[in-house]
Enzyme design. Structure first.
Site, PDB file in Angstrom:
ATOM      1  N   GLN A 254       3.217   0.676   6.814  1.00 48.79           N
ATOM      2  CA  GLN A 254       3.937  -0.092   5.802  1.00 48.79           C
ATOM      3  C   GLN A 254       3.618  -1.578   5.941  1.00 48.79           C
ATOM      4  OE1 GLN A 254       7.761   2.121   6.917  1.00 48.79           O
ATOM      5  NE2 GLN A 254       8.087   1.629   4.775  1.00 48.79           N
TER       6      GLN A 254
ATOM      7  N   ILE B  96       1.463  -5.043   5.830  1.00 46.64           N
ATOM      8  CA  ILE B  96       0.478  -5.594   4.899  1.00 46.64           C
ATOM      9  C   ILE B  96      -0.455  -6.580   5.589  1.00 46.64           C
ATOM     10  CG2 ILE B  96       1.979  -5.274   2.899  1.00 46.64           C
ATOM     11  CD1 ILE B  96       2.621  -8.304   3.054  1.00 46.64           C
TER      12      ILE B  96
ATOM     13  N   HIS C 199       1.956   0.080   1.526  1.00 48.53           N
ATOM     14  CA  HIS C 199       2.398  -1.052   0.712  1.00 48.53           C
ATOM     15  C   HIS C 199       1.260  -2.013   0.423  1.00 48.53           C
ATOM     16  CE1 HIS C 199       6.525   0.011   2.435  1.00 48.53           C
ATOM     17  NE2 HIS C 199       6.408   0.518   1.236  1.00 48.53           N
TER      18      HIS C 199
ATOM     19  N   CYS D 135      -6.981  -9.135 -10.048  1.00 47.35           N
ATOM     20  CA  CYS D 135      -6.488  -9.857 -11.214  1.00 47.35           C
ATOM     21  C   CYS D 135      -5.440  -8.999 -11.923  1.00 47.35           C
ATOM     22  CB  CYS D 135      -7.647 -10.172 -12.161  1.00 47.35           C
ATOM     23  SG  CYS D 135      -7.127 -10.984 -13.698  1.00 47.35           S
TER      24      CYS D 135
ATOM     25  N   CYS E 173      -7.345  -8.260 -15.739  1.00 40.50           N
ATOM     26  CA  CYS E 173      -8.569  -7.456 -15.890  1.00 40.50           C
ATOM     27  C   CYS E 173      -8.848  -6.542 -14.699  1.00 40.50           C
ATOM     28  CB  CYS E 173      -9.763  -8.365 -16.152  1.00 40.50           C
ATOM     29  SG  CYS E 173     -10.351  -9.290 -14.706  1.00 40.50           S
TER      30      CYS E 173
ATOM     31  N   CYS F  84     -11.889 -13.721 -16.070  1.00 40.00           N
ATOM     32  CA  CYS F  84     -11.219 -13.604 -17.367  1.00 40.00           C
ATOM     33  C   CYS F  84     -10.388 -14.848 -17.667  1.00 40.00           C
ATOM     34  CB  CYS F  84     -10.379 -12.342 -17.446  1.00 40.00           C
ATOM     35  SG  CYS F  84      -8.783 -12.408 -16.629  1.00 40.00           S
TER      36      CYS F  84
ATOM     37  N   SER G 256       9.481   1.464  12.942  1.00 45.83           N
ATOM     38  CA  SER G 256       9.993   1.545  11.578  1.00 45.83           C
ATOM     39  C   SER G 256      11.495   1.790  11.600  1.00 45.83           C
ATOM     40  CB  SER G 256       9.311   2.683  10.812  1.00 45.83           C
ATOM     41  OG  SER G 256       9.893   2.832   9.536  1.00 45.83           O
TER      42      SER G 256
ATOM     43  N   ASN H 204      11.209   2.974  18.269  1.00 44.44           N
ATOM     44  CA  ASN H 204      11.461   1.645  17.742  1.00 44.44           C
ATOM     45  C   ASN H 204      12.491   0.929  18.603  1.00 44.44           C
ATOM     46  OD1 ASN H 204      14.043   2.425  16.872  1.00 44.44           O
ATOM     47  ND2 ASN H 204      13.407   2.753  14.774  1.00 44.44           N
TER      48      ASN H 204
ATOM     49  N   GLU I 124      15.520  -0.037  17.738  1.00 44.10           N
ATOM     50  CA  GLU I 124      16.923   0.180  17.350  1.00 44.10           C
ATOM     51  C   GLU I 124      17.566   1.234  18.200  1.00 44.10           C
ATOM     52  OE1 GLU I 124      16.954   0.931  13.164  1.00 44.10           O
ATOM     53  OE2 GLU I 124      16.296  -1.085  12.718  1.00 44.10           O
TER      54      GLU I 124
END
Length: 163
Positions: free
Chosen positions: A43, A45, A61, A69, A72, A96, A137, A161, A163
């Site tokens: 997940q 980026i 993601h 673009c 286009c 474009c 996660s 994780n 948590e």
């Protein structure tokens, strides 16, 4: 896109190169090198999977690897918009002149659908999965959080994780 300026003002904080892969990234790469990784669904980026050398991956993601673009769909490597991002400018498409000729990093914003790659890969991978390893996660972001419930009941699942 009502106002892209706030995102592109903030984007330099997300742009790859600020962070390095963690031991967890290299653990996943080691699994892949040993033929034990079906696929890494991330997940994130930040493109750290690329830096770590992980090849069998789905960027659920999207990532900052490329930008496209909005009008286009012309695709460029994200390095092509680096200077604009760090100058807090909205990058425009050289191909474009449409009013929406914004080069947006190929990341999924909240509320946008995931790319077709996720759906295609998950349908192919689910029947082959013999262990699900979830790392780092909260398992709160949909639809990725539903992956554990998609698996056969006899497939072991491990969650690691903080948590």
């Amino acid at each position: 896109v009502d106002d892209p300026v706030p995102f592109f003002t903030f984007a330099k904080n997300l742009y790859p190169g600020t962070y390095s892969p963690t031991p967890a990234h290299y653990f996943i790469r080691a699994l892949e090198q040993r033929g034990k990784l079906l696929c890494n669904y991330t997940q994130n980026i930040d493109t750290l999977e690329n830096v770590a050398g992980i090849e069998r991956k789905v960027t659920c993601h999207g990532s900052f690897e490329t930008a496209s673009c909005l009008a286009c769909k012309h695709k460029v490597p994200c390095a092509a918009i680096h200077d604009d991002i760090f100058a807090s400018r909205v990058p425009t498409c050289p191909q474009c002149t449409h009013e929406l000729n914004i080069l947006k990093p190929d990341i999924v914003f909240f509320g946008e659908p995931l790319g077709e790659g996720f759906e295609r890969h998950i349908q192919d991978d689910l029947p082959q999965c013999d262990l699900l390893l979830v790392m780092g996660s909260s398992m709160r972001v949909q639809p990725v959080a539903t992956i554990p419930s998609m698996l056969a009941r006899d497939v072991p699942q491990i969650l690691i994780n903080r948590e």
